[in-house]
Design a protein around this motif. Structure first.
Motif, PDB file in Angstrom:
ATOM      1  N   GLU A   1       0.603  53.392 112.501  1.00  0.00           N
ATOM      2  CA  GLU A   1      -0.470  52.843 111.662  1.00  0.00           C
ATOM      3  C   GLU A   1       0.049  51.745 110.760  1.00  0.00           C
ATOM      4  O   GLU A   1      -0.601  50.711 110.573  1.00  0.00           O
ATOM      5  CB  GLU A   1      -1.111  53.972 110.845  1.00  0.00           C
ATOM      6  N   LEU A   2       1.223  51.945 110.188  1.00  0.00           N
ATOM      7  CA  LEU A   2       1.824  50.926 109.327  1.00  0.00           C
ATOM      8  C   LEU A   2       2.048  49.627 110.109  1.00  0.00           C
ATOM      9  O   LEU A   2       1.728  48.535 109.630  1.00  0.00           O
ATOM     10  CB  LEU A   2       3.142  51.416 108.752  1.00  0.00           C
ATOM     11  N   LEU A   3       2.605  49.760 111.301  1.00  0.00           N
ATOM     12  CA  LEU A   3       2.875  48.561 112.109  1.00  0.00           C
ATOM     13  C   LEU A   3       1.594  47.841 112.503  1.00  0.00           C
ATOM     14  O   LEU A   3       1.574  46.623 112.652  1.00  0.00           O
ATOM     15  CB  LEU A   3       3.658  48.964 113.373  1.00  0.00           C
ATOM     16  N   GLY A   4       0.521  48.610 112.664  1.00  0.00           N
ATOM     17  CA  GLY A   4      -0.745  48.009 113.048  1.00  0.00           C
ATOM     18  C   GLY A   4      -1.461  47.324 111.896  1.00  0.00           C
ATOM     19  O   GLY A   4      -2.291  46.433 112.114  1.00  0.00           O
ATOM     20  N   ARG A   5      -1.145  47.720 110.667  1.00  0.00           N
ATOM     21  CA  ARG A   5      -1.869  47.182 109.509  1.00  0.00           C
ATOM     22  C   ARG A   5      -1.120  46.115 108.717  1.00  0.00           C
ATOM     23  O   ARG A   5      -1.742  45.305 108.039  1.00  0.00           O
ATOM     24  CB  ARG A   5      -2.243  48.325 108.569  1.00  0.00           C
ATOM     25  N   VAL A   6       0.218  46.148 108.768  1.00  0.00           N
ATOM     26  CA  VAL A   6       0.979  45.133 108.058  1.00  0.00           C
ATOM     27  C   VAL A   6       1.034  43.892 108.929  1.00  0.00           C
ATOM     28  O   VAL A   6       1.588  43.920 110.040  1.00  0.00           O
ATOM     29  CB  VAL A   6       2.402  45.627 107.740  1.00  0.00           C
TER      30      VAL A   6
ATOM     31  N   THR B   1       5.297  51.170 102.712  1.00  0.00           N
ATOM     32  CA  THR B   1       5.537  52.607 102.621  1.00  0.00           C
ATOM     33  C   THR B   1       5.526  53.080 101.173  1.00  0.00           C
ATOM     34  O   THR B   1       5.324  54.264 100.907  1.00  0.00           O
ATOM     35  CB  THR B   1       6.880  52.990 103.272  1.00  0.00           C
ATOM     36  N   ARG B   2       5.768  52.161 100.239  1.00  0.00           N
ATOM     37  CA  ARG B   2       5.797  52.525  98.817  1.00  0.00           C
ATOM     38  C   ARG B   2       4.453  52.276  98.138  1.00  0.00           C
ATOM     39  O   ARG B   2       4.135  52.917  97.135  1.00  0.00           O
ATOM     40  CB  ARG B   2       6.883  51.712  98.095  1.00  0.00           C
ATOM     41  N   GLN B   3       3.689  51.343  98.651  1.00  0.00           N
ATOM     42  CA  GLN B   3       2.363  51.029  98.103  1.00  0.00           C
ATOM     43  C   GLN B   3       1.333  51.101  99.232  1.00  0.00           C
ATOM     44  O   GLN B   3       0.694  50.103  99.587  1.00  0.00           O
ATOM     45  CB  GLN B   3       2.381  49.637  97.464  1.00  0.00           C
ATOM     46  N   PRO B   4       1.173  52.279  99.806  1.00  0.00           N
ATOM     47  CA  PRO B   4       0.304  52.394 100.994  1.00  0.00           C
ATOM     48  C   PRO B   4      -1.171  52.171 100.695  1.00  0.00           C
ATOM     49  O   PRO B   4      -1.932  51.847 101.606  1.00  0.00           O
ATOM     50  CB  PRO B   4       0.559  53.829 101.465  1.00  0.00           C
ATOM     51  N   SER B   5      -1.589  52.334  99.430  1.00  0.00           N
ATOM     52  CA  SER B   5      -3.011  52.162  99.108  1.00  0.00           C
ATOM     53  C   SER B   5      -3.489  50.748  99.394  1.00  0.00           C
ATOM     54  O   SER B   5      -4.685  50.527  99.615  1.00  0.00           O
ATOM     55  CB  SER B   5      -3.253  52.502  97.636  1.00  0.00           C
ATOM     56  N   ALA B   6      -2.571  49.777  99.417  1.00  0.00           N
ATOM     57  CA  ALA B   6      -2.947  48.394  99.718  1.00  0.00           C
ATOM     58  C   ALA B   6      -3.336  48.226 101.177  1.00  0.00           C
ATOM     59  O   ALA B   6      -3.942  47.201 101.543  1.00  0.00           O
ATOM     60  CB  ALA B   6      -1.798  47.447  99.373  1.00  0.00           C
ATOM     61  N   TYR B   7      -3.033  49.210 102.002  1.00  0.00           N
ATOM     62  CA  TYR B   7      -3.308  49.115 103.430  1.00  0.00           C
ATOM     63  C   TYR B   7      -4.239  50.220 103.928  1.00  0.00           C
ATOM     64  O   TYR B   7      -4.416  50.374 105.133  1.00  0.00           O
ATOM     65  CB  TYR B   7      -1.997  49.145 104.217  1.00  0.00           C
ATOM     66  N   GLY B   8      -4.824  50.968 103.001  1.00  0.00           N
ATOM     67  CA  GLY B   8      -5.796  51.975 103.407  1.00  0.00           C
ATOM     68  C   GLY B   8      -5.677  53.246 102.583  1.00  0.00           C
ATOM     69  O   GLY B   8      -4.568  53.688 102.256  1.00  0.00           O
ATOM     70  N   ASP B   9      -6.819  53.823 102.246  1.00  0.00           N
ATOM     71  CA  ASP B   9      -6.813  55.076 101.486  1.00  0.00           C
ATOM     72  C   ASP B   9      -6.186  56.212 102.276  1.00  0.00           C
ATOM     73  O   ASP B   9      -5.586  57.125 101.697  1.00  0.00           O
ATOM     74  CB  ASP B   9      -8.251  55.446 101.078  1.00  0.00           C
ATOM     75  N   ASP B  10      -6.339  56.167 103.601  1.00  0.00           N
ATOM     76  CA  ASP B  10      -5.754  57.238 104.409  1.00  0.00           C
ATOM     77  C   ASP B  10      -4.228  57.196 104.354  1.00  0.00           C
ATOM     78  O   ASP B  10      -3.572  58.239 104.250  1.00  0.00           O
ATOM     79  CB  ASP B  10      -6.245  57.158 105.856  1.00  0.00           C
ATOM     80  N   LEU B  11      -3.645  56.000 104.378  1.00  0.00           N
ATOM     81  CA  LEU B  11      -2.193  55.895 104.263  1.00  0.00           C
ATOM     82  C   LEU B  11      -1.714  56.408 102.908  1.00  0.00           C
ATOM     83  O   LEU B  11      -0.655  57.040 102.807  1.00  0.00           O
ATOM     84  CB  LEU B  11      -1.734  54.450 104.455  1.00  0.00           C
ATOM     85  N   ALA B  12      -2.502  56.128 101.864  1.00  0.00           N
ATOM     86  CA  ALA B  12      -2.149  56.615 100.528  1.00  0.00           C
ATOM     87  C   ALA B  12      -2.154  58.139 100.487  1.00  0.00           C
ATOM     88  O   ALA B  12      -1.352  58.755  99.775  1.00  0.00           O
ATOM     89  CB  ALA B  12      -3.109  56.044  99.492  1.00  0.00           C
ATOM     90  N   ARG B  13      -3.044  58.765 101.244  1.00  0.00           N
ATOM     91  CA  ARG B  13      -3.095  60.231 101.287  1.00  0.00           C
ATOM     92  C   ARG B  13      -1.924  60.802 102.077  1.00  0.00           C
ATOM     93  O   ARG B  13      -1.457  61.899 101.785  1.00  0.00           O
ATOM     94  CB  ARG B  13      -4.390  60.721 101.954  1.00  0.00           C
TER      95      ARG B  13
END
Length: 319
Positions: free
Chosen positions: A311-316, A233-245
């Motif tokens: 989305e977070l749960l699906g990508r981590v 949640t603090r470094q979302p860019s590591a899991y997708g540009d969309d999460l970072a946005r």
């Protein structure tokens, strides 16, 4: 041992009176075991008040319901010093905050000073009046409710106070079968599986259950999964540009603590002596939805906080 679940009769008692809201019942018990507070959001008439009343019936504890309104004062919550002219002294009159179980109904209708007083009580388990600090009971649980429909005359809760809530639970309408059971219950027809009310649990039993939860096995892999999930949640860019946005601010370390404590409580309620990744994933939405701040871009794109957490749960990856 986790198999000797002392809260099973209490859970059955609450579920016999609250139809179609199993998640709310479970979250109430998790908050009780994890020694935290919960914010419940849902439309009127979904048994929010009835749920904590049923909990109070099954526990040897004082219960008080306080309706939050715009004209509420901090003294209405925490109490005040009363002057006694017969002896020229001041005597403190305790407010409803000193009860074990407090229902803060429509908390977002209270002004900032009242919310601040509640914040100290929830965070520090104490209140301060003048120069005197008073300790709250060892068993102290706040269940706050808010109505997501009507927002006129409300004061949105600040992030600092939201973070003090262990869980943010959303309740929805019951299904059709549950609604039929609600009708029968309202007519006074008891459920076949209701049974007599259980013997109220003593506070010592609850405190022992909390220790049992802390004794459950938590592997290093599951611990690492908790940390990775919160750091995402603090470094979302590591899991997708969309999460970072979509994420403006990530969750605080309280989220990691809450995830572990709630996962332990859920595993104990399920009768297991270990915590699994499934426990983390089941509780994560209620732990994170009020701690992850969405960006304006996410709101413009119609991304809800629940979709974001999904989305977070699906990508981590599970460690």
């Amino acid at each position: 041992m986790a198999s000797d679940n002392a809260l099973t009769p209490l859970r059955q008692h609450i579920e016999s009176r609250i139809i179609g809201q199993q998640t709310l019942v479970e979250r109430l018990l998790i908050a009780l075991l994890a020694d935290g507070h919960l914010l419940v959001e849902g439309a009127p008439g979904l048994a929010k008040t009835r749920a904590i009343k049923a909990l109070a019936e099954g526990v040897e504890a004082d219960f008080h319901r306080l309706q939050f309104t715009p004209d509420l004062l901090p003294s209405d919550l925490i109490g005040t010093d009363i002057y006694r002219p017969e002896n020229g002294s001041f005597e403190f009159q305790h407010g409803p905050i000193f009860h074990n179980l407090l229902l803060a109904d429509e908390i977002n209708r209270a002004p900032a000073k009242v919310q601040s007083a509640l914040l100290e009580a929830m965070a520090e388990r104490q209140i301060t009046v003048g120069q005197t600090t008073r300790t709250l009971p060892d068993l102290f649980l706040v269940m706050a409710t808010q109505n997501p429909i009507e927002q006129e005359g409300t004061y949105p809760l600040p992030e600092a106070q939201l973070d003090r809530f262990l869980l943010h639970v959303r309740v929805d309408y019951p299904d059709r079968d549950s609604e039929r059971q609600i009708l029968r219950l309202a007519r006074g027809e008891a459920r076949h599986d209701a049974g007599p009310p259980p013997q109220p649990l003593t506070q010592s039993v609850i405190f022992q259950a909390r220790q049992d939860c802390l004794a459950l096995h938590l592997s290093e892999a599951v611990e690492e999964y908790i940390v990775q999930l919160v750091h995402a949640t603090r470094q979302p860019s590591a899991y997708g540009d969309d999460l970072a946005r979509w994420i403006d601010y990530g969750a605080s370390p309280r989220a990691s603590i809450a995830l572990e404590r709630c996962a332990r409580a859920r595993a104990w309620l399920e009768g297991r002596d270990y915590v699994s990744p499934d426990d983390i994933q089941a509780i994560a939405p209620d732990v994170l939805r009020h701690r992850v701040l969405r960006s304006y871009t996410a709101e413009a794109e119609g991304i809800s906080d629940d979709h974001l957490i999904s989305e977070l749960l699906g990508r981590v990856p599970v460690a």
